[in-house]
Design an enzyme around this catalytic site. Structure first.
Site, short mmCIF file in Angstrom:
data_model
loop_
_atom_site.label_atom_id
_atom_site.label_comp_id
_atom_site.label_asym_id
_atom_site.label_seq_id
_atom_site.Cartn_x
_atom_site.Cartn_y
_atom_site.Cartn_z
N GLY A 156 -14.32 38.25 0.70
CA GLY A 156 -13.46 39.34 1.17
C GLY A 156 -13.07 40.33 0.09
O GLY A 156 -12.19 41.17 0.29
N GLU A 201 -19.76 29.41 -1.32
CA GLU A 201 -18.99 30.65 -1.24
C GLU A 201 -18.07 30.75 -2.45
O GLU A 201 -16.98 30.15 -2.46
CB GLU A 201 -18.13 30.67 0.02
N SER A 253 -18.84 38.32 0.68
CA SER A 253 -19.11 39.76 0.73
C SER A 253 -20.58 40.08 1.00
O SER A 253 -21.12 41.04 0.45
CB SER A 253 -18.62 40.44 -0.54
N ASN A 274 -18.23 34.22 10.51
CA ASN A 274 -16.90 33.61 10.52
C ASN A 274 -15.89 34.73 10.75
O ASN A 274 -15.61 35.51 9.85
CB ASN A 274 -16.65 32.92 9.16
N LYS A 295 -12.81 34.46 11.19
CA LYS A 295 -11.47 34.11 10.69
C LYS A 295 -10.42 34.42 11.77
O LYS A 295 -10.71 34.27 12.95
CB LYS A 295 -11.17 34.85 9.39
N GLU A 332 -10.35 28.97 2.28
CA GLU A 332 -9.04 29.39 2.79
C GLU A 332 -8.27 28.22 3.40
O GLU A 332 -7.05 28.26 3.48
CB GLU A 332 -9.23 30.54 3.81
N HIS A 367 -13.64 25.40 4.41
CA HIS A 367 -13.59 26.78 3.90
C HIS A 367 -12.51 26.86 2.83
O HIS A 367 -11.47 26.21 2.95
CB HIS A 367 -13.30 27.74 5.06
C1 PEP Z 1 -16.09 33.89 4.47
O1 PEP Z 1 -14.87 33.88 4.51
O2 PEP Z 1 -16.71 32.91 4.89
C2 PEP Z 1 -16.75 35.08 3.91
C3 PEP Z 1 -17.92 34.91 3.39
O3 PEP Z 1 -16.04 36.25 3.96
P1 PEP Z 1 -16.59 37.70 3.52
O4 PEP Z 1 -18.01 37.84 4.00
O5 PEP Z 1 -15.67 38.68 4.18
O6 PEP Z 1 -16.52 37.76 2.02
#
Ligand code: PEP
Length: 250
Positions: free
Chosen positions: A174, A168, A213, A12, A14, A100, A98
């Site tokens: 992040g 997640e 992460s 992803n 983003k 976000e 997601h």
């Molecule tokens: C995400 O936003 O789907 C995600 C897992 O981000 P990150 O790997 O940067 O934590």
């Protein structure tokens, strides 16, 4: 990881990526072509790049997808894209729900289920996200909250076609913090049980990705957890070497 389910490693991007990103796309394509890979792989760039990334990956083993879609097929929805537009741009997946978007755009479980439903009706695979905040984790209610969220975000007929679930934890996205393998195992077992209860046998075949992460250094440990059937990768999907490190861990 459940042996019988082929993992999916989805990137992803983003709101990141530009013309320079095509070097990374080409590098992943080359690594995929030169190696035996035991996973499906997808890249979800920003909507403006989806067509070009799909073209660059045409006839490769890397699929593409969008990061969001509208539940309606067309109309006065300024700034949105439909499932058919995702398909026309070459995408075969779409991330929905997601955190976000749930947080930033107040998307409810019903909104997410409607988007997932539109994706399934249009013949692309929704990656339906769920996850708890740090407050919820610390209150000890993470499993109840996430299970309720994911069940309410999956349309009724979800399991008759391909659907992917991604757990997640919001506090791990992040931040560099990753859920422990034990916490991931507990949550993925609970999600699996809920999917089986809701969808029967078909619920046992749904891929449940972990995201938050994930990086080359922790991918092997996380992907080895029972009921972890792949990863949704944010930051580490932007650089081919990092993304490849995760793909090869699968
Ligand atoms: C995400 O936003 O789907 C995600 C897992 O981000 P990150 O790997 O940067 O934590």
């Amino acid at each position: 990881m459940s042996n019988q389910i082929r993992p999916l490693i989805a990137g992803n991007w983003k709101m990141n990526g530009d013309a320079g990103s095509f070097l990374e796309v080409e590098a992943i394509k080359d690594k995929m072509a030169a190696n035996v890979v035991n996973a499906d792989v997808a890249i979800c760039p920003p909507a403006t790049l989806l067509h070009r990334v799909s073209a660059a990956l045409y006839e490769s083993d890397v699929a593409t997808g969008a990061q969001n879609c509208h539940a309606e097929a067309k109309g006065a929805y300024t700034g949105d894209i439909s499932v058919d537009m995702v398909k026309e741009a070459g995408g075969s997946y779409v991330i929905v729900g997601h955190s976000e978007r749930r947080d930033g755009y107040s998307e409810s479980n019903e909104d997410v289920a409607a988007k997932a439903s539109a994706a399934l009706a249009g013949g692309i695979v929704p990656i339906v996200c769920c996850g708890e905040s740090l407050d919820v984790r610390e209150s000890g209610k993470a499993i109840d909250v996430v299970v309720e969220q994911i069940i309410a975000s999956c349309p009724d007929f979800a399991a008759s076609q391909e659907i992917v679930v991604a757990y997640e934890p919001i506090w791990a996205i992040g931040t560099g913090k990753t859920a422990s393998a034990d916490d991931v195992a507990e949550m993925h077992d609970a999600i699996r049980a809920a999917l089986v209860e809701r969808f029967g046998e078909q619920g046992a075949a749904i891929r449940i990705l972990y995201g938050g992460s994930v990086k080359p250094a922790n991918a092997a440990e996380l992907l080895a957890v029972e009921n972890v059937n792949g990863a949704l990768v944010g930051g580490a999907s932007l650089k081919a070497d990092d993304f490849w490190g995760i793909i090869s861990a699968a």
